[in-house]
Scaffold this active site. Sequence first.
Site, PDB file in Angstrom:
ATOM      1  CB  ALA A   9      -0.912   0.027   1.218  1.00  0.00           C
ATOM      2  CB  VAL A 179      -3.548   6.377   7.215  1.00  0.00           C
ATOM      3  CG1 VAL A 179      -2.073   6.741   7.344  1.00  0.00           C
ATOM      4  CG2 VAL A 179      -4.425   7.552   7.599  1.00  0.00           C
ATOM      5  CB  CYS A 180      -0.208   4.341   3.025  1.00  0.00           C
ATOM      6  SG  CYS A 180       1.131   3.193   2.613  1.00  0.00           S
ATOM      7  CG  PHE A 181       3.208   4.666   6.535  1.00  0.00           C
ATOM      8  CD1 PHE A 181       4.387   4.014   6.840  1.00  0.00           C
ATOM      9  CD2 PHE A 181       3.083   5.287   5.309  1.00  0.00           C
ATOM     10  CE1 PHE A 181       5.441   3.984   5.944  1.00  0.00           C
ATOM     11  CE2 PHE A 181       4.136   5.269   4.401  1.00  0.00           C
ATOM     12  CZ  PHE A 181       5.314   4.602   4.717  1.00  0.00           C
TER      13      PHE A 181
END
Length: 302
Positions: A9, A179-181
């Site tokens: 992602a 959110v990717c992270f």
Amino acid sequence: MERIQSSMAGGKAGGGSTDERVTPAVNQLSSSRGEGYSPATWRLIRSPGVDGVTNMAVDEAILRAVAAGEAPPTLRLYAWDPPALSLGRGQPVDDVERGAVEAAGYGLVRRPTGGRAILHIDELTYSVTAPEREPRVRGGVVESYRRLSAGLVRGLALLGVEEIVADERVENRGAEGPVCFEVPSDYEITVSGRKLVGSAQMRARGGVLQHGAVPLYGDIVRICPLLSGHPDPARVRDRATTVSRAVGRHVGWEEAAEAVARGFAEALNLRLAPGELTDGERAQAQDLRVEKYATTEWTASI
């Protein structure tokens, strides 16, 4: 017709501006560590910080040139100036609090790859572009991602990062937010259980593009107010980290870029030759910038 496949992602970049040369320690670097591959020469481009729209246009322009045989396989290391919020290819634009993004002075761009939102600030962004026949990216998305991860893992180790995990499936991932992270995907790089690198991959025209973000320093939760869902900052902070936090000291863009370039050279048996965009790639990037990535039709397509 393009086949777009997302591995893991997201993607990132950031940090101070740089030039397009290679530091002496990395210049034409090769290694004996990547014993499983025959030696190969790739182009290494270190790009100065530019806006997000230009960065995405350049990555796609390189992909088209490499796939057409007009440019060699390329490792590009770059930054974002000004910082920008990027969305994954299939992510709704309604996930964004546009007023907050504009008030912060950040850009907004949609990536050509999948994944979720990333705030590109205080980070190193990498992109790898190669023909599908290149042994280091041959096979499926996950297979090639795991091969390329070896270069990132080696680069992080050179910076002093310990307890790196990059070869595990994620169990009990839970609800995935914007959110990717916030949530690692299978085989993504984590340190002490926290996500450290967010990457995504696409394939088109017989070429492979994988790009990703390596947060170097700063508050990882700065993205939260920029999204309409208002992700929980405590949750994001607990699930993500930066290189500086992992090693207990400040790591800047130049140091990280040199280490990552060396990591790819060592892990994948590469000679990295300094280079820059060709005239054709520059022209293609400008066209893609104007006709695609800077348009409302692209950014708000979903």
